[in-house]
Design a protein around this motif. Structure first.
Motif, PDB file in Angstrom:
ATOM      1  N   VAL A 250       0.832  -1.207   0.000  1.00 18.45           N
ATOM      2  CA  VAL A 250       0.000   0.000   0.000  1.00 18.45           C
ATOM      3  C   VAL A 250       0.866   1.257   0.000  1.00 18.45           C
ATOM      4  CG1 VAL A 250      -0.331   0.349   2.505  1.00 18.45           C
ATOM      5  CG2 VAL A 250      -2.156   0.945   0.915  1.00 18.45           C
TER       6      VAL A 250
ATOM      7  N   ALA B 185       0.796   4.168  -2.730  1.00 19.82           N
ATOM      8  CA  ALA B 185       0.745   5.590  -2.404  1.00 19.82           C
ATOM      9  C   ALA B 185       1.812   6.367  -3.161  1.00 19.82           C
ATOM     10  CB  ALA B 185       0.918   5.775  -0.889  1.00 19.82           C
TER      11      ALA B 185
ATOM     12  N   VAL C  12      -6.460   4.350   1.834  1.00 22.32           N
ATOM     13  CA  VAL C  12      -6.211   4.920   0.513  1.00 22.32           C
ATOM     14  C   VAL C  12      -7.175   6.080   0.250  1.00 22.32           C
ATOM     15  CG1 VAL C  12      -6.174   4.470  -1.967  1.00 22.32           C
ATOM     16  CG2 VAL C  12      -5.321   2.745  -0.375  1.00 22.32           C
TER      17      VAL C  12
ATOM     18  N   VAL D  12      -7.525   0.502  -4.033  1.00 19.85           N
ATOM     19  CA  VAL D  12      -7.224   1.748  -4.752  1.00 19.85           C
ATOM     20  C   VAL D  12      -8.360   2.086  -5.707  1.00 19.85           C
ATOM     21  CG1 VAL D  12      -5.714   2.791  -6.494  1.00 19.85           C
ATOM     22  CG2 VAL D  12      -4.724   1.582  -4.539  1.00 19.85           C
TER      23      VAL D  12
END
Length: 399
Positions: A81, A85, A142, A357
């Protein structure tokens, strides 16, 4: 400035290699045969811990296959993750500040593994992992990074201000969360709870006056507060040796005992965190814990991370001391899972992150009225709130 540069050139600097704490991620050895169904004992490297005014945790640690695989999945998901990002920021879908914890995954997972949701954890702004570990979801994390309604802070906090019911937050002011952590510990003691507070900060915040004030009050009142310094060797673009006369941060609490820990080995982090919680919940007072770790990326996304250290240094750390590779080696060499099993876990983590996402992208941005919410605790809002100017205001009844 030229004279300052000349002065710096004659000041002897200690090399990072002079640090005697072990920071390899894979030096733990089996103490007995590994079991697929029962706990078994492993032995940490003899230099996994150093102590100041106290003994150190035992090097013999009881682990289970279930926990090792769980930690591997958590650490792999966190890295995936954070990598997502990174990509979203470069696509300009994430705006503002964004600080990644790639390379430091063992610390968040190790602390979480030794606590429950009654314990308090408060930190600065490299805190995305704690959202996932303490009640949040991939989508909510997210979504917050993207500034969407589904975000864990309703899209209003962004990367630096993430909270859950069991995580007391990312905070943007350097060092300001440390006295807040002491306050949380004060509340725990006042209410008679046998729980601990982990007040976390980086080596870059270690010279803040408020940090030492918090030390003093915590010791004066014997609070169950664990002051955790994540020493990743660099405060923004400044090495610890250039900013701190004493880089052994675990010794800086005066009368408060401290331990220094290998922050790259998940088993060492787990053992130290468990020991620290037992210390403060046994009415022994506060404790300092320094996790020696390393971040692969820059301080934030705006920092390439290579102007104050070499690419060779970063690559050496990635290739020799990576916390996920270290745990992967334990699991594989101890016969707990095959290479194919571990690849499947990584593949699953990537798929989960990719799905989150896409879901988060579908969430809308917050309504403008949300600017006026969450300023006061629910039920305590005044009828009228003033805006930037006297003439600009908002009636709470309009919500």
């Amino acid at each position: 400035m030229a004279s300052l540069a000349r002065f710096r050139s004659v000041v002897p600097r200690r090399m990072h290699l002079a640090r005697s704490i072990q920071t390899a991620a894979d030096t733990t050895q089996l103490h007995q045969d590994a079991s697929h169904s029962e706990p078994f004992t492993v032995k940490l490297h003899e230099d996994s811990f150093h102590g100041y005014r106290t003994d150190t945790p035992s090097l013999d640690v009881e682990v289970t296959k279930e926990n090792l695989l769980k930690w591997y999945k958590q650490m792999t998901t966190i890295r995936r993750v954070e990598q997502a990002a990174d990509a979203l920021y470069k696509q300009k879908l994430i705006r503002g500040f964004c600080h990644l914890a790639i390379g430091q995954e063992a610390i968040s997972v190790g602390i979480n593994s030794s606590t429950d949701f009654e314990d308090k954890i408060i930190s600065s702004y490299r805190t995305h992992p704690f959202v996932l570990l303490r009640g949040g979801t991939l989508k909510s994390l997210v979504g917050e990074l993207l500034g969407r309604e589904c975000g864990v802070s309703k899209g209003k906090g962004g990367s630096m201000h993430v909270f859950t019911e069991a995580f007391q937050g990312g905070h943007g002011i350097v060092g300001a969360q440390v006295p807040l952590g002491a306050g949380l510990a004060f509340a725990q003691k006042y209410l008679g709870k046998k729980t601990a507070t982990f007040a976390m900060y980086g080596d870059g915040a270690s010279n803040q006056g408020q940090v030492f004030e918090a030390y003093n009050m915590a010791k004066l009142w014997n609070l169950p507060c664990i002051f955790v310094c994540e020493n990743n060797k660099y405060g923004m673009g400044t090495s610890a040796e250039r900013s701190s006369s004493n880089t052994e941060y675990y010794t800086r609490g005066d009368k408060i005992p401290g331990i220094q820990v290998n922050g790259m080995d998940i088993i060492a982090v787990h053992q130290a965190s468990k020991w620290a919680k037992e210390w403060v919940t046994s009415d022994k007072g506060p404790l300092l814990v320094e996790f020696v770790t390393y971040r692969y990326a820059g301080h934030s996304m705006s920092d390439p991370g290579t102007t104050y250290r070499t690419r060779d240094e970063i690559q050496r750390m990635r290739s020799t001391q990576d916390p996920i590779r270290g745990l992967q080696r334990y699991i594989s060499e101890w016969g707990l899972a095959s290479e194919e099993d571990l690849k499947a876990i990584d593949k699953e983590a990537k798929a989960e992150v990719d799905a989150a996402v896409e879901e988060a992208k579908q969430s809308p941005f917050p309504n403008e009225k949300e600017l006026w919410t969450d300023i006061y605790a629910a039920g305590t809002e005044p009828s009228y709130m003033r805006g930037r100017e006297r003439e600009e205001g908002f009636q709470h009844s309009q919500l």
